[in-house]
Design an enzyme around this catalytic site. Structure first.
Site, PDB file in Angstrom:
ATOM      1  N   HIS A 118       0.817  -1.200   0.000  1.00 23.79           N
ATOM      2  CA  HIS A 118       0.000   0.000   0.000  1.00 23.79           C
ATOM      3  C   HIS A 118       0.860   1.262   0.000  1.00 23.79           C
ATOM      4  CE1 HIS A 118      -3.728   2.018   0.293  1.00 23.79           C
ATOM      5  NE2 HIS A 118      -3.342   2.702   1.340  1.00 23.79           N
ATOM      6  N   GLU A 155     -14.546  -8.096  -5.500  1.00 22.80           N
ATOM      7  CA  GLU A 155     -13.175  -8.273  -5.023  1.00 22.80           C
ATOM      8  C   GLU A 155     -12.889  -9.725  -4.705  1.00 22.80           C
ATOM      9  OE1 GLU A 155     -12.219  -4.795  -2.081  1.00 22.80           O
ATOM     10  OE2 GLU A 155     -14.308  -5.395  -1.911  1.00 22.80           O
ATOM     11  N   ASP A 161      -7.475  -6.547  -4.569  1.00 21.84           N
ATOM     12  CA  ASP A 161      -7.873  -7.689  -3.758  1.00 21.84           C
ATOM     13  C   ASP A 161      -8.271  -8.868  -4.637  1.00 21.84           C
ATOM     14  OD1 ASP A 161      -7.440  -7.061  -1.096  1.00 21.84           O
ATOM     15  OD2 ASP A 161      -9.167  -5.711  -1.061  1.00 21.84           O
ATOM     16  N   CYS A 188     -11.614  -0.334 -10.547  1.00 26.35           N
ATOM     17  CA  CYS A 188     -11.013   0.677  -9.677  1.00 26.35           C
ATOM     18  C   CYS A 188      -9.716   0.245  -9.025  1.00 26.35           C
ATOM     19  CB  CYS A 188     -12.002   1.121  -8.611  1.00 26.35           C
ATOM     20  SG  CYS A 188     -12.324  -0.146  -7.400  1.00 26.35           S
TER      21      CYS A 188
END
Ligand SMILES: Nc1ncnc2c1ncn2[C@@H]1O[C@H](COP(=O)(O)OP(=O)(O)O)[C@@H](O)[C@H]1O
Ligand SMILES: [Mg+2]
Lengths: 215, 819
Positions: free
Chosen positions: B439, B681, B705, B752
């Site tokens: 991240h 996801e 994910d 996304c």
């Protein structure tokens, strides 16, 4: 708060407890049947025993004020209920007592504070969460509804009506849940499809208050 | 005299157990039974007052231990504690051990004079005695022993000690080491901290003793191993001259790592070693859950360290790797872990505090040794301690202040740390470990900060102020680059900046393919301020507002009003452009102090996203109220994270309906019949996409994910991260299926994840029929240009070819060849 028309007095509290003794005697079989399906078939017996012991104790040693009444109720329930409901409802009244310290009559905000403290006690003692299929599934929505009603300016009757209605909805919502706390959790998925006995007794508790404290 | 209270639903069971325990007590402890209700007609149950009486009966200053059977016994015992006088309460412990075994073990320990902590530990382990092949717990007399001298020039430092511990752990026998020369020990040979603590130097005599099953074999093997130098041979250990394990710093040249964020940067290096903040103890409600949190954090740090270990093996000499090897052994060190566990369980303090205390103690112990090499291990411990601490607290360290534009070098960075970086001052990032998919690196890309990760410890060996240049795309770091190298890199940087500038100039033209097909290009944002920036960069709206930012880094959940004003502010910045608000997506690697996640062995397969909000009705309701209210008169839609079944969507919809009814009853203006979409996801959601498409108003594919779940590969685990590639045929097929299902049902679908922003993937996604891309704000202009390069037929042709390929490498090759 001194105005007897808008407040619950010591006598009002005693009346609620007397009604509860009747209610649990009258619903003894229903509660026990519910507990038979997912527990050990004693919840109705436990509740009746507990609240009739409360009546006996209050008659033998009449407490002076609201706080003392709730303290006595807590002690009696803890001593006489036997099952999980004993320490849970015992803690409810123990905390309720603390919330009523120094009060001779309870106004709308006090009533909400009483339930908030008591329900908080049940939550802390049992560490259950919403959705675990316990009495909290009736109590927490009831508390939310009562808080909202109080903030919206309702009187005690209005608050308790909302609370009792939310408790009933919460009680019914336990049917599809899988138990994650208490004895019923040993049943795993087989606990699904049955109404939780503790949520039912909690709903009765609120309904009794709503009926009795209609001032 | 320590007192014992035995609580059971059955008076007979409690009484019987008391009898049994008395036998082990030899009259040296006081035991009271508190079983049943005392009511002859309903004897089975528990009674807090009976428990209270029993506690009072056996109470002494030495303390009381309470053992319980099931459910309400625990509730009653806790209630009894509440009824007990406060000064006594602290001396009473409720013991979670199994009633019968735990009581007998504990009473035996007490009778033998053990202290409360030791008793609790033994009681907790009482079931182990039932395990079929339990080792003898007591040391039988006449253990075999051998004395050997340490031949290693630098003594038993980290590398040989680690080897020795590994070897000792391979045997079932219990082995201890004692340093006869320095009078240290005996130490458990299975514990790296204990072995290092012996301070064994060259020539010291070690006594090795062994008990149990294969004691003879263990003894022979270990003695041989020590005598032969623990596999070290004659070569000088790494860093023999200096106590630091770091390799000699390269003075010039090039390091290669893993590409993480594109771009070129040149500047002076500033090193950042996160240092621990001082923590104070926090009392916890549920110490066992806290202990589980500790174990999870330790396991996470251990995996990370092992990843580094393997990296070093592959890229450096085995010497480097052994340093990390010793580190990861420390993370499984039984005495360390159990000391911290007991601090948590007995002191009811939080895991971070207990961990910091114990690791400090260990580091101090090592630092006090008179061997310089071993003293240097104190730094390893501190390093490791910090790694775990950062996992536990989620709190980042304090970044060095960058006085001039610089390039930052660090072991790794937490997302919160990257968040704080100012791209004008931090020109680039060089990380020892890290992953391009972490991240923190997603954020580096979003901020436009070039980064190279996986550079190994060499990067930290450079002096502050060394001039370096990095190229994020080439994953290269030049140390003291030559004038010619700088010129070429400057050139590359300028070309890139020019391209970006041109894209920015075209920002307000709507996105479209070369042949004129309009594409919706929206932004992913996670801060109020980003909304205006998104518009500024040419976004047509917000495709995902990640609401976690409102919930993180605080002690309580944000209230309705606070959320409402944030959502309103964002909607206002968007000035009528559409806004998709995603409900709280917490869990997985992200926790919150006010949500109890319990112990999860597998948080990514655990309680996260919609699973949390459907159960934490209070949180969900507050958030929905705020969103619906903010939606009054606005183009706001609702997005639900981590949906895996239609049931969840339906349940969430009914919650929304309830909230809407509630708001109407309260006469509060709100958005009625808000459109509700689902994140795709989980593979489960993709599998039922066609059903979801019928009941959801829109769908949003979260490729980050989705990739990890489809590939069953954690992108933060260096050993499998390569599998978690969105260009894997399995992932692409899943995406194709979802887009197809959505188009069939006439439901809008957006993408996304990271993949949406990758210009390499653009023709592929256009070719699949994707019409909405949601990407982080700085990437919008570049993506708009990428989209404008293609006509639909071209894109379709490329997608067609890509689906004929059978590996992610082939797909990447194909797409690169078309750029
Ligand atoms: N940990 C808990 N938190 C809240 N409520 C609980 C908990 N454990 C059990 N209950 C409630 O207690 C009810 C059962 O009460 P009762 O039958 O008197 O006790 P027992 O299960 O010990 O026989 C359950 O239906 C449930 O609602
Ligand atoms: Mg029962």
């Amino acid at each position: 708060m001194g105005d007897l028309n808008v407040a619950v007095t010591r006598e009002g509290v005693l009346r609620w407890l007397a009604v509860l003794a009747q209610v649990f005697a009258g619903n003894r079989e229903q509660l026990t049947d519910l507990d038979r399906a997912i527990g050990d078939a004693d919840h109705g017996i436990n509740m009746e025993r507990g609240f009739s012991a409360v009546q006996a104790e209050l008659a033998a040693n009449p407490p002076a004020d609201i706080r003392a009444i709730f303290q006595s109720v807590a002690a009696t329930l803890i001593r006489s209920v036997g099952g999980a409901a004993g320490p849970l409802y015992g803690t409810f009244f123990l905390r309720a007592a603390a919330a009523c310290a120094g009060k001779t009559a309870l106004g709308a905000a006090d009533v909400v504070a009483l339930f908030q403290a008591g329900i908080g006690g049940v939550q802390q003692r049992g560490k259950a969460e919403p959705g675990d299929k316990t009495m909290l599934d009736a109590l927490l929505p009831a508390l939310d509804a009562m808080r909202a009603a109080e903030q919206g300016g309702s009187d005690i009757a209005g608050i308790l009506d909302r609370g009792a209605a939310a408790a009933e909805a919460g009680m019914l919502a336990t049917i599809p849940m899988q138990a994650r706390k208490g004895r019923a959790s040993y049943l795993g998925e087989r606990s699904i499809g049955h109404q939780d006995p503790g949520a039912t007794s909690s709903c009765l508790l609120l309904q009794a208050a709503a009926r009795t404290w209609r001032l | 005299m320590i007192g014992f209270v035995l609580v059971s639903h059955s008076a007979q069971l409690a009484e019987g157990l008391r009898e049994l325990a008395e036998q082990a007590a030899h009259g040296s402890v006081a035991i009271a039974a508190a079983g049943g209700t005392g009511d002859p007609t309903n004897p089975i149950g528990t009674d807090a007052y009976r428990v209270l009486q029993a506690i009072e009966a056996v109470y002494s200053e030495d303390g009381v231990l309470v053992f319980m059977d099931l459910g309400s016994a625990v509730l009653s015992a806790e209630t009894a504690l509440e009824l007990l006088a406060e000064d006594r309460r602290t001396r009473v412990r409720l013991c979670p051990a199994p009633l019968v075994e735990g009581t007998v073990a504990a009473v035996s320990q007490a009778a033998a004079g053990a202290g409360i902590d030791e008793i609790l530990r033994e009681a907790a382990n009482a079931l182990a005695a039932k395990a079929p092949q339990a080792d003898a717990t007591a040391e039988p007399p006449g253990a075999a022993e051998i004395v050997v001298a340490v031949p290693n020039r630098l003594g038993l430092h980290a590398r040989p000690a680690a080897q020795l511990v590994r070897l000792a752990r391979g045997y079932r026998a219990r082995v201890t080491l004692e340093n006869l020369t320095a009078h240290a020990g005996p130490a458990d040979a299975g514990s790296i901290s204990a072995v290092l603590g012996l301070g064994a130097r060259q020539g010291h005599r070690l006594r090795i003793r062994a008990w149990g099953n294969d004691a003879g074999d263990a003894l022979a093997a270990l003695a041989d191993f020590v005598a032969s130098g623990c596999g070290e041979g004659d070569e000088a250990p790494p860093g023999a001259a200096a106590p630091s394990p770091a390799p000699a710093p390269p003075l010039a040249g090039r390091l290669t790592g893993i590409p993480a964020s594109a771009g070129v940067a040149i500047g002076p290096l500033v090193r950042y070693r996160p240092s621990a903040v001082h923590l104070s103890a926090r009392t916890v409600e549920d110490p066992e859950a806290e202990r589980q949190r500790l174990l999870a954090a330790v396991a996470g740090a251990r995996d990370e360290t092992r990843g580094l270990d393997e990296w070093s093996l592959a890229h450096a000499g085995a010497g480097e790797a052994a340093i990390f090897g010793a580190q990861s052994l420390l993370l499984e060190d039984p005495p360390l872990i159990s000391a911290v566990s007991h601090a948590i369980l007995d002191g009811r303090v939080d895991a971070a505090f207990a961990w910091q205390q114990e690791t400090r103690r260990l580091a101090d112990r090592l630092a006090a040794l008179d061997d310089p090499y071993l003293r240097a291990r104190a730094a390893d411990v501190t390093d490791l301690a910090l790694r775990v601490l950062r996992r536990l607290t989620g709190v980042a360290g304090v970044l060095p202040e960058l006085r001039e534009p610089s390039i930052l070098a660090a072991p790794d960075l937490a997302p919160a740390e990257v968040q704080d970086l100012d791209p004008a001052r931090c020109l680039g990032l060089c990380l020892e470990s890290g992953s391009p998919l972490a991240h923190s690196m997603i954020m580096a890309r979003a901020k436009g900060i070039p980064a190279v990760v996986g550079l190994g410890p060499a990067i930290s060996a450079l002096a502050d102020g060394t001039n370096v240049a990095i190229d994020g795309e080439q994953a290269a770091v030049w140390i003291s680059p030559t004038a010619a190298e700088i010129e070429e890199l400057e050139d590359r940087r300028e070309r890139r900046v020019a391209a970006l500038r041109q894209a920015a100039a075209e920002r307000h033209r709507p996105a479209a393919t070369r042949d004129g097909r309009r594409i919706r290009l929206v932004a992913n944002i996670s801060a109020v301020a980003e909304a205006a920036e998104a518009v500024e960069r040419g976004a047509e709206g917000v495709g995902v507002l990640r609401t976690e930012f409102l919930f993180m880094g605080r002690a309580n959940a944000p209230g309705e009003d606070e959320q409402l004003s944030a959502y309103r502010a964002i909607a206002a910045s968007l000035a009528g452009r559409p806004l998709v608000v995603r409900t709280l997506d917490i869990g997985g690697d992200k926790g919150l102090p006010y949500i109890d996640f319990g112990a999860e062995t597998n948080p990514f397969l655990g309680w996260r996203g919609i699973r949390v909000t459907l159960r934490r009705r209070d949180l969900f309701r507050t958030q929905l109220r705020a969103i619906l209210r903010a939606g009054a008169g606005q183009q706001i839609r609702l997005l639900l994270p981590m949906i895996t079944s239609l049931d969840e969507l339906r349940e969430a919809k009914s919650r929304v309906a309830e909230v809407e009814a509630e708001l109407e009853a309260e006469n509060l203006p709100c958005h009625r019949h808000m459109k509700i979409g689902v994140m795709i996801e989980a593979p489960a959601a993709a599998a039922v996409a066609e059903q979801l498409a019928r009941e959801a108003d829109f769908m949003s594919i979260g490729t980050n994910d989705l990739t990890q779940y489809v590939m069953a590969a954690d992108r933060t685990n260096a050993r499998v991260a390569a599998l978690a590639d969105p260009f894997q045929p399995a992932v692409l097929r899943t995406i194709r299926q979802v887009i197809g299902a959505a188009r069939q049902a006439g439901t809008d679908v957006a993408l996304c994840g990271e993949l949406a922003a990758d210009p390499v993937a653009t023709p592929l996604l256009l070719g699949l029929g994707l019409e909405e891309f949601s990407v982080s704000v700085p990437l919008i202009p570049e993506l708009k240009r990428a989209i404008a390069q293609w006509t639909l037929p071209e894109a379709e042709a490329i997608a067609g070819k890509a689906f004929g390929l059978d590996s992610c490498h082939a797909v990447r090759r194909l797409l690169s060849s078309h750029r």
